[in-house]
Write an enzyme that holds these catalytic residues in place. Structure first.
Site, PDB file in Angstrom:
ATOM      1  N   GLY A   1      -7.668  -5.853  -2.584  1.00 47.56           N
ATOM      2  CA  GLY A   1      -6.943  -7.092  -2.326  1.00 47.56           C
ATOM      3  C   GLY A   1      -5.463  -6.983  -2.630  1.00 47.56           C
ATOM      4  O   GLY A   1      -4.830  -7.952  -3.037  1.00 47.56           O
ATOM      5  N   CYS A  58      -4.674  -4.503   6.546  1.00 49.14           N
ATOM      6  CA  CYS A  58      -5.538  -4.581   5.363  1.00 49.14           C
ATOM      7  C   CYS A  58      -6.642  -5.592   5.608  1.00 49.14           C
ATOM      8  O   CYS A  58      -6.375  -6.764   5.851  1.00 49.14           O
ATOM      9  CB  CYS A  58      -4.756  -4.964   4.117  1.00 49.14           C
ATOM     10  SG  CYS A  58      -5.822  -4.999   2.661  1.00 49.14           S
ATOM     11  N   SER A  87      -2.261   5.785   1.253  1.00 52.18           N
ATOM     12  CA  SER A  87      -1.964   4.605   0.442  1.00 52.18           C
ATOM     13  C   SER A  87      -3.222   4.094  -0.263  1.00 52.18           C
ATOM     14  O   SER A  87      -4.297   4.058   0.315  1.00 52.18           O
ATOM     15  CB  SER A  87      -1.415   3.504   1.350  1.00 52.18           C
ATOM     16  OG  SER A  87      -1.272   2.306   0.625  1.00 52.18           O
ATOM     17  N   ASN A 140     -14.018  -0.527  -0.407  1.00 53.06           N
ATOM     18  CA  ASN A 140     -13.114  -1.060  -1.419  1.00 53.06           C
ATOM     19  C   ASN A 140     -12.581  -2.400  -0.952  1.00 53.06           C
ATOM     20  O   ASN A 140     -12.415  -2.650   0.237  1.00 53.06           O
ATOM     21  CB  ASN A 140     -11.970  -0.081  -1.708  1.00 53.06           C
ATOM     22  CG  ASN A 140     -10.810  -0.256  -0.748  1.00 53.06           C
ATOM     23  OD1 ASN A 140     -10.005  -1.171  -0.899  1.00 53.06           O
ATOM     24  ND2 ASN A 140     -10.734   0.597   0.252  1.00 53.06           N
ATOM     25  N   ASN A 157       4.113   1.779   1.273  1.00 52.80           N
ATOM     26  CA  ASN A 157       3.222   0.988   2.117  1.00 52.80           C
ATOM     27  C   ASN A 157       3.519  -0.486   1.882  1.00 52.80           C
ATOM     28  O   ASN A 157       3.457  -0.972   0.758  1.00 52.80           O
ATOM     29  CB  ASN A 157       1.768   1.333   1.763  1.00 52.80           C
ATOM     30  CG  ASN A 157       0.765   0.646   2.654  1.00 52.80           C
ATOM     31  OD1 ASN A 157       0.558  -0.556   2.550  1.00 52.80           O
ATOM     32  ND2 ASN A 157       0.146   1.408   3.530  1.00 52.80           N
TER      33      ASN A 157
END
Lengths: 286, 381
Positions: free
Chosen positions: B135, B193, B84, B132, B162
């Protein structure tokens, strides 16, 4: 867009820390347009996991030669300087959307700040081939960083500004622009973001200064075109080539965005790197 | 204890026993083995000869069974997926990558409402990897379905969406909207995340919250459900167990490791969001450890992700018990990596006389009670 192998033909340090490399890449030399870029793989994946985006500096479909102009800023760019003629590299490209020149534009003003020359260099070739007149305004820190005029087509009028006054105009290149804004039909710029932001501000007031603000239809005034479309960019007086840290360069990772006035971030690699000046939210806006 | 894995190994046990124990060392050093040594000192029981011995009939790479069953009807054509966030919605690479040869595609993290993501810069290279902090920029689940699902439905490769969110309700709502959409083969729950303020990570660091969100999504959809683990935790095992008990079909391990980088002048953090997630080869040992721990804690399949770049990485993750791997950062350097890895995996299996890649799974795990031993007793004096 394709993956292509390219063989190094020539490599020169044309300015302190700036290199010009010529590669034999026939696939890319044909069909690429000014403003587009390539994503180049370094040899050492274990340490350097990302490709490096480089503007297509010039392309020559007849010989299949593509040149790249870059500055050594880190280990990746340093790796490229160690390549020798005959070495092959792996290029992904051509990527991004090109500069859009209005068919009626006869006078093109190119504005480059430092290495930004690599972003607009190819447009000079294209414009001269199409019989247009080109003026290139170039800004650098001092005389030692000024792009050699021998590397430009003879037809280009070349005007230089240096921050320390060691060559040409003493000051920023943006200060030269007002002298050409009446002459120019369209302007194209590449360089540091503060320079582009200053240009955008300058251009926003151009119509008032020139007294053409209320003169009615020009450049298809009445029709509405979708912002960001090639047609909308073609109508814009100033197009800018933006720079951003990049991951995939094909639009998959969303790493290289800039904020636009519509409130949506746009990808430099896909919707850019060329934008109309009024598409970009210069203050940020996040 | 581990019905799934036992079923896999038991069918191939007579040969797998030999293969798993003996060639494990030589497989690594095959390249260094000198032919002179092999002829002057014939040692029939050691080295690739042992694994070649049963391969009386030549096996072509195309005959090797690479299919992966992740449960609830989700069958991957091969165990090499794309991760993803590194492959967009599957269409971005165009002709450069033949999506029908991938094992599976995990699309960009999708939320209920559109998100504009974090301010740039969003990516930067670090030693052996990258940071990375996108966001979770995405157009929202409805736009994703409308724009891409029809294309996905025409592909042979399963597309796993995802899913990210800030609350249990959001996860559930996104899952509900994906349920029954042609072209959506499964859901990968992104509870890990590290780059969003609210939500995101908080579900991944607490076993109770992880179990709760998994169970809620499980009730909302019949789609195959993968849950992606975060490495930013002290102990992954209770979290993995809670997710498995809540009804997940498989685990994905791992998401990125939280980190920062500095601007060139060292006057501020480089990324617009300050924090970013580390990915790439630098992450592999951490991923290997977490897969190793998670596989032993749960009875559901584990999909490994973290620095996969070459075949040895794939073999390592299979050896610690993963049934499939996801390739992420390596795609940025070479988009053809996933397809090449699938080809190389098939070729390796064929060369070693294996009809199914499954024999490579879990060879490096400690022998558990009730699990067929993979130690080659026949070679002991």
């Amino acid at each position: 867009m394709r993956l292509a192998s390219a063989e190094l033909v020539d490599s020169r340090e044309i300015l302190p820390g700036q290199w010009l490399q010529a590669y034999h890449a026939p696939d890319l030399a044909v069909g690429s347009r000014a403003g587009q870029f390539v994503h180049v793989r370094t040899g050492d994946f274990s340490g350097l996991v990302l490709r490096r985006p480089f503007s297509l500096n010039t392309t020559d479909p007849a010989t299949g030669i593509v040149t790249l102009h870059f500055r050594v800023v880190g280990r990746g760019t340093e790796w490229f300087t160690r390549l020798r003629p005959g070495d092959a590299i792996d290029l992904l490209g051509p990527l991004g959307r090109p500069f859009e020149v209005d068919p009626r534009s006869q006078h093109l003003l190119l504005i480059a700040g430092g290495l930004g020359i690599a972003g607009v260099r190819m447009l000079a070739d294209e414009a001269i081939r199409a019989g247009r007149q080109v003026t290139l305004l170039f800004g650098a820190a001092s005389a030692r960083d000024v792009y050699p005029s021998s590397l430009l087509p003879d037809e280009v009028e070349y005007v230089v500004a240096t921050d320390d006054g060691s060559l040409g105009h003493h000051g920023f290149v943006t200060e030269l622009v007002t002298g050409y804004e009446a002459w120019a039909d369209q302007a194209f710029a590449c360089g540091p973001t503060p320079m582009l932001a200053a240009l955008a501000q300058l251009v926003a007031g151009r119509r008032d200064r020139l007294g053409v603000a209320k003169l009615g239809r020009k450049r298809g005034g009445g029709k509405t075109v979708a912002a960001g479309s090639p047609a909308a960019r073609r109508k814009s007086f100033l197009q800018v080539s933006m720079e951003q840290n990049m991951g995939c360069a094909v639009g998959a990772c969303l790493g290289c965005v800039v904020m636009t006035t519509s409130g949506t971030p746009q990808r430099v690699c896909r919707e850019g790197p060329v934008f109309a000046y009024d598409e970009i939210a210069w203050e940020g806006g996040w | 204890m581990k019905p799934k894995r036992r079923a896999m190994t038991s069918t191939a046990r007579p040969v797998a026993g030999k293969r798993a124990s003996v060639p494990r060392e030589p497989r690594r050093s095959e390249g260094a083995r000198s032919p002179a040594l092999a002829t002057t000192r014939p040692r029939p029981a050691v080295g690739p000869r042992a694994s070649e011995a049963p391969a009386v009939v030549e096996i072509a790479p195309s005959q090797v069974d690479l299919r992966v069953d992740l449960g609830r009807g989700l069958i991957l054509p091969n165990p090499i997926m794309v991760a993803s966030g590194t492959f967009g919605y599957g269409i971005e690479y165009g002709d450069v990558v033949d999506v029908d040869r991938l094992g599976g595609i995990c699309c960009k993290g999708t939320t209920l409402k559109p998100r504009i993501g974090n301010p740039p810069p969003r990516v930067t290279e670090t030693p052996g990897g990258m940071l990375n902090s996108i966001g979770l920029q995405n157009p929202g689940v409805d736009a994703v379905i409308e724009k891409y699902a029809r294309t996905w439905a025409t592909w042979r490769t399963p597309v796993i969406v995802n899913v990210a969110g800030e609350s249990v309700h959001e996860y559930v709502e996104v899952a509900r909207r994906l349920d029954g959409v042609p072209g959506v083969a499964g859901i990968e729950l992104n509870i890990s995340c590290p780059n969003v303020g609210a939500g995101g990570l908080q579900f991944a660091i607490d076993a109770g919250a992880a179990g709760e969100v998994t169970a809620a999504v499980r009730r909302a959809t019949d789609l195959p459900l993968l849950v992606k683990l975060s490495p930013n935790v002290a102990d992954i095992r209770p979290i993995a167990r809670a997710i498995a008990d809540a009804g997940a079909d498989a685990l994905t391990a791992i998401n990125t490791l939280s980190g920062i980088a500095l601007s060139p002048r060292r006057d501020r953090p480089l990324l617009g969001n300050i924090y970013g997630g580390l990915s790439g080869p630098a992450l592999k040992p951490v991923a290997l450890r977490i897969v190793y721990e998670a596989v032993q804690a749960v009875n559901i399949p584990v999909v490994a992700i973290g620095g996969v770049t070459e075949l040895n990485d794939v073999l390592d993750f299979l050896a610690v018990g993963a049934v499939a791997v996801q390739v992420g950062t390596a795609i940025f350097a070479d988009p053809t990596v996933p397809i090449r890895l699938a080809d190389e995996l098939a070729a390796t299996c064929a060369r070693q006389g294996m009809l199914a890649y499954r024999e490579l799974i879990a060879t490096a795990l400690p022998a558990a009670k009730g699990r067929p031993s993979s130690k080659g007793v026949e070679y002991r004096p």
